[in-house]
Write a protein that holds these residues in place. Structure first.
Motif, PDB file in Angstrom:
ATOM      1  N   ALA A   1       0.903  -1.309  -0.277  1.00  0.00           N
ATOM      2  CA  ALA A   1       0.100  -0.037  -0.004  1.00  0.00           C
ATOM      3  C   ALA A   1       0.798   1.428  -0.127  1.00  0.00           C
ATOM      4  O   ALA A   1       0.414   2.216  -0.713  1.00  0.00           O
ATOM      5  CB  ALA A   1      -1.160   0.000   1.305  1.00  0.00           C
ATOM      6  N   GLU A   2       1.784   1.359   0.576  1.00  0.00           N
ATOM      7  CA  GLU A   2       2.783   2.364   0.808  1.00  0.00           C
ATOM      8  C   GLU A   2       3.493   2.674  -0.324  1.00  0.00           C
ATOM      9  O   GLU A   2       3.692   3.917  -0.790  1.00  0.00           O
ATOM     10  CB  GLU A   2       3.706   2.572   2.275  1.00  0.00           C
ATOM     11  CG  GLU A   2       2.937   2.673   3.424  1.00  0.00           C
ATOM     12  CD  GLU A   2       2.102   3.711   3.541  1.00  0.00           C
ATOM     13  OE1 GLU A   2       2.660   4.937   2.992  1.00  0.00           O
ATOM     14  OE2 GLU A   2       0.814   3.762   3.476  1.00  0.00           O
ATOM     15  N   GLN A   3       3.912   1.660  -1.227  1.00  0.00           N
ATOM     16  CA  GLN A   3       4.557   1.876  -2.325  1.00  0.00           C
ATOM     17  C   GLN A   3       3.676   2.258  -3.442  1.00  0.00           C
ATOM     18  O   GLN A   3       3.981   3.104  -4.150  1.00  0.00           O
ATOM     19  CB  GLN A   3       5.093   0.597  -2.898  1.00  0.00           C
ATOM     20  CG  GLN A   3       6.427   0.004  -2.051  1.00  0.00           C
ATOM     21  CD  GLN A   3       6.993  -1.243  -2.578  1.00  0.00           C
ATOM     22  OE1 GLN A   3       6.372  -2.423  -2.475  1.00  0.00           O
ATOM     23  NE2 GLN A   3       8.286  -1.327  -3.086  1.00  0.00           N
ATOM     24  N   SER A   4       2.493   1.683  -3.466  1.00  0.00           N
ATOM     25  CA  SER A   4       1.400   2.282  -4.316  1.00  0.00           C
ATOM     26  C   SER A   4       1.009   3.713  -4.077  1.00  0.00           C
ATOM     27  O   SER A   4       0.971   4.554  -5.020  1.00  0.00           O
ATOM     28  CB  SER A   4       0.058   1.463  -4.069  1.00  0.00           C
ATOM     29  OG  SER A   4      -0.804   1.780  -5.077  1.00  0.00           O
ATOM     30  N   ARG A   5       1.045   3.949  -2.845  1.00  0.00           N
ATOM     31  CA  ARG A   5       0.714   5.376  -2.605  1.00  0.00           C
ATOM     32  C   ARG A   5       1.786   6.218  -3.152  1.00  0.00           C
ATOM     33  O   ARG A   5       1.500   7.395  -3.766  1.00  0.00           O
ATOM     34  CB  ARG A   5       0.620   5.634  -1.057  1.00  0.00           C
ATOM     35  CG  ARG A   5       0.295   7.059  -0.823  1.00  0.00           C
ATOM     36  CD  ARG A   5       0.603   7.329   0.970  1.00  0.00           C
ATOM     37  NE  ARG A   5      -0.509   6.774   1.627  1.00  0.00           N
ATOM     38  CZ  ARG A   5      -1.941   7.109   1.953  1.00  0.00           C
ATOM     39  NH1 ARG A   5      -1.691   8.591   1.736  1.00  0.00           N
ATOM     40  NH2 ARG A   5      -2.726   6.695   2.639  1.00  0.00           N
ATOM     41  N   ILE A   6       2.973   5.989  -2.890  1.00  0.00           N
ATOM     42  CA  ILE A   6       4.085   6.635  -3.413  1.00  0.00           C
ATOM     43  C   ILE A   6       3.938   6.862  -5.037  1.00  0.00           C
ATOM     44  O   ILE A   6       4.230   8.041  -5.493  1.00  0.00           O
ATOM     45  CB  ILE A   6       5.537   6.171  -3.162  1.00  0.00           C
ATOM     46  CG1 ILE A   6       5.636   6.208  -1.649  1.00  0.00           C
ATOM     47  CG2 ILE A   6       6.600   6.798  -3.880  1.00  0.00           C
ATOM     48  CD1 ILE A   6       6.993   5.582  -1.055  1.00  0.00           C
ATOM     49  N   SER A   7       3.869   5.582  -5.794  1.00  0.00           N
ATOM     50  CA  SER A   7       3.636   5.739  -7.002  1.00  0.00           C
ATOM     51  C   SER A   7       2.631   6.505  -7.460  1.00  0.00           C
ATOM     52  O   SER A   7       2.746   7.286  -8.282  1.00  0.00           O
ATOM     53  CB  SER A   7       3.305   4.244  -7.706  1.00  0.00           C
ATOM     54  OG  SER A   7       3.556   4.258  -8.805  1.00  0.00           O
ATOM     55  N   LEU A   8       1.326   6.435  -7.069  1.00  0.00           N
ATOM     56  CA  LEU A   8       0.414   7.389  -7.434  1.00  0.00           C
ATOM     57  C   LEU A   8       0.524   8.938  -7.192  1.00  0.00           C
ATOM     58  O   LEU A   8      -0.021   9.502  -8.022  1.00  0.00           O
ATOM     59  CB  LEU A   8      -1.114   6.771  -6.632  1.00  0.00           C
ATOM     60  CG  LEU A   8      -1.903   5.557  -7.035  1.00  0.00           C
ATOM     61  CD1 LEU A   8      -2.717   5.197  -6.091  1.00  0.00           C
ATOM     62  CD2 LEU A   8      -2.458   5.680  -8.583  1.00  0.00           C
ATOM     63  N   CYS A   9       1.081   9.208  -6.219  1.00  0.00           N
ATOM     64  CA  CYS A   9       1.435  10.553  -5.821  1.00  0.00           C
ATOM     65  C   CYS A   9       2.453  11.142  -6.558  1.00  0.00           C
ATOM     66  O   CYS A   9       2.801  12.194  -6.617  1.00  0.00           O
ATOM     67  CB  CYS A   9       1.819  10.819  -4.433  1.00  0.00           C
ATOM     68  SG  CYS A   9       0.600  10.269  -3.027  1.00  0.00           S
ATOM     69  N   SER A  10       2.855  10.497  -7.578  1.00  0.00           N
ATOM     70  CA  SER A  10       3.916  11.206  -8.517  1.00  0.00           C
ATOM     71  C   SER A  10       3.104  11.834  -9.785  1.00  0.00           C
ATOM     72  O   SER A  10       3.870  12.490 -10.371  1.00  0.00           O
ATOM     73  CB  SER A  10       4.619  10.058  -9.422  1.00  0.00           C
ATOM     74  OG  SER A  10       3.895   9.233 -10.143  1.00  0.00           O
ATOM     75  N   SER A  11       1.986  11.783  -9.541  1.00  0.00           N
ATOM     76  CA  SER A  11       1.216  12.687 -10.811  1.00  0.00           C
ATOM     77  C   SER A  11      -0.051  13.556  -9.772  1.00  0.00           C
ATOM     78  O   SER A  11      -0.226  13.260  -8.871  1.00  0.00           O
ATOM     79  CB  SER A  11       0.440  11.944 -11.770  1.00  0.00           C
ATOM     80  OG  SER A  11      -0.547  11.021 -11.266  1.00  0.00           O
ATOM     81  N   ASP A  12      -0.616  14.642 -10.520  1.00  0.00           N
ATOM     82  CA  ASP A  12      -1.633  15.373  -9.887  1.00  0.00           C
ATOM     83  C   ASP A  12      -2.905  14.599  -9.772  1.00  0.00           C
ATOM     84  O   ASP A  12      -3.445  14.522  -8.854  1.00  0.00           O
ATOM     85  CB  ASP A  12      -2.002  16.566 -10.703  1.00  0.00           C
ATOM     86  CG  ASP A  12      -0.886  17.749 -10.558  1.00  0.00           C
ATOM     87  OD1 ASP A  12      -0.049  17.615  -9.622  1.00  0.00           O
ATOM     88  OD2 ASP A  12      -0.770  18.423 -11.558  1.00  0.00           O
ATOM     89  N   ALA A  13      -3.045  13.791 -11.037  1.00  0.00           N
ATOM     90  CA  ALA A  13      -4.400  13.057 -10.909  1.00  0.00           C
ATOM     91  C   ALA A  13      -4.147  11.867  -9.823  1.00  0.00           C
ATOM     92  O   ALA A  13      -5.071  11.578  -8.917  1.00  0.00           O
ATOM     93  CB  ALA A  13      -4.481  12.371 -12.167  1.00  0.00           C
ATOM     94  N   GLY A  14      -2.971  11.384  -9.673  1.00  0.00           N
ATOM     95  CA  GLY A  14      -2.723  10.295  -8.787  1.00  0.00           C
ATOM     96  C   GLY A  14      -3.047  10.616  -7.170  1.00  0.00           C
ATOM     97  O   GLY A  14      -3.443  10.131  -6.236  1.00  0.00           O
ATOM     98  N   ARG A  15      -2.665  12.056  -6.986  1.00  0.00           N
ATOM     99  CA  ARG A  15      -2.448  12.615  -5.657  1.00  0.00           C
ATOM    100  C   ARG A  15      -3.830  12.913  -5.256  1.00  0.00           C
ATOM    101  O   ARG A  15      -4.391  12.711  -4.151  1.00  0.00           O
ATOM    102  CB  ARG A  15      -1.627  13.804  -5.589  1.00  0.00           C
ATOM    103  CG  ARG A  15      -0.164  13.557  -5.483  1.00  0.00           C
ATOM    104  CD  ARG A  15       0.558  14.810  -5.139  1.00  0.00           C
ATOM    105  NE  ARG A  15       0.562  15.756  -6.322  1.00  0.00           N
ATOM    106  CZ  ARG A  15       1.496  15.734  -7.493  1.00  0.00           C
ATOM    107  NH1 ARG A  15       2.595  14.940  -7.371  1.00  0.00           N
ATOM    108  NH2 ARG A  15       1.627  16.921  -8.305  1.00  0.00           N
ATOM    109  N   ARG A  16      -4.747  13.271  -6.244  1.00  0.00           N
ATOM    110  CA  ARG A  16      -6.022  13.549  -5.984  1.00  0.00           C
ATOM    111  C   ARG A  16      -6.912  12.401  -5.551  1.00  0.00           C
ATOM    112  O   ARG A  16      -7.789  12.125  -4.708  1.00  0.00           O
ATOM    113  CB  ARG A  16      -7.031  14.107  -7.158  1.00  0.00           C
ATOM    114  CG  ARG A  16      -6.529  15.843  -7.321  1.00  0.00           C
ATOM    115  CD  ARG A  16      -7.290  16.378  -8.320  1.00  0.00           C
ATOM    116  NE  ARG A  16      -7.360  15.722  -9.758  1.00  0.00           N
ATOM    117  CZ  ARG A  16      -6.439  16.314 -10.704  1.00  0.00           C
ATOM    118  NH1 ARG A  16      -5.833  17.241 -10.339  1.00  0.00           N
ATOM    119  NH2 ARG A  16      -6.531  15.585 -11.893  1.00  0.00           N
TER     120      ARG A  16
END
Length: 245
Positions: free
Chosen positions: A90-105
């Motif tokens: 989960a934490e790795q996935s969070r980091i990966s998603l947070c690499s973009s604006d859409a992912g952070r949202r």
């Protein structure tokens, strides 16, 4: 189903801030010199901690990282032996998603709607169920690689959001709407399979398709639906079955 959900086969990727590590090279490799396999130094470091400080080994999540390194080594020996849908931590996935604006949202939305981890696990499970219908490990890996390459990031993120949102109440589809869906290769199979539930399920698919389209700009929506249209009827049917549940 993609880089944001499944584990990387390159354990060096995490240290480089990449979900997959694709394209990573060292100065030695670029110069033509031999180098240690990706993750070899880290593997030795983790093994040392495992022998000398087992509490830290588990507390720092090194057990999960070590398992990924071993999986990567196995993938190098025989790529088809490794489960391509192994869920990412989960934490790795969070980091990966947070690499973009859409992912952070998306991460922020999931945090506010009951917790990121719970929604992630649901999406990972749904994606894995779809991918496993496609064939063996090699076919599954190819499907996932094409999804990551051919579907824009914003469309991937919107897909995860729609899966997590789940079905909503809809009025049954009209006979003409059911007939139109039935005219497609996947639809002909599913309408027969669904029987009296066909009108409700078709309406659900239409509603979810509209929400997904509304979440994207015109170009990204076009690329997503083009990708889906290129799938085999069996793959499209597997996706549609999951979306009506």
């Amino acid at each position: 189903m993609s880089n944001e959900l499944t584990t990387s086969e390159n354990p060096g990727a995490a240290g480089a801030g990449s979900a997959t590590g694709e394209g990573l090279t060292t100065g030695a490799e670029q110069a033509g010199f031999a180098s240690l396999p990706a993750g070899a130094g880290r593997k030795a470091e983790i093994q040392h901690v495992m022998r000398t400080d087992i509490d830290r080994y588990y507390a720092d999540g090194m057990d999960r990282e070590y398992a990924q390194i071993l999986q990567s080594e196995q993938a190098t020996i025989n790529p088809d032996s490794v489960n391509p849908t192994q869920p990412m931590d989960a934490e790795q996935s969070r980091i990966s998603l947070c690499s973009s604006d859409a992912g952070r949202r998306l991460v922020s939305d999931w945090d506010e709607m009951g917790g990121f981890r719970a929604h992630l696990v649901n999406v990972q499970r749904t994606a894995s169920d779809i991918v496993r219908t496609i064939g063996g490990n090699r076919e599954q890996r190819v499907f996932m690689e094409h999804f990551d390459r051919d579907v824009p990031e914003t469309a991937r993120i919107a897909t995860y959001a729609e899966i997590a949102a789940g079905p909503a109440y809809v009025m049954p589809a009209t006979p003409n709407e059911v007939k139109s869906f039935e005219a497609t290769p996947a639809g002909s199979v599913l309408v027969a399979e669904w029987g009296s539930d066909a009108a409700q399920n078709v309406a659900q698919l239409r509603a979810r398709a509209k929400r997904l389209t509304d979440a994207l700009d015109e170009d990204d929506a076009h690329e997503f639906w083009f990708w889906l249209d290129e799938q085999t009827p069996a793959t499209a049917a597997a996706i549609f079955r999951k979306l009506v549940r």
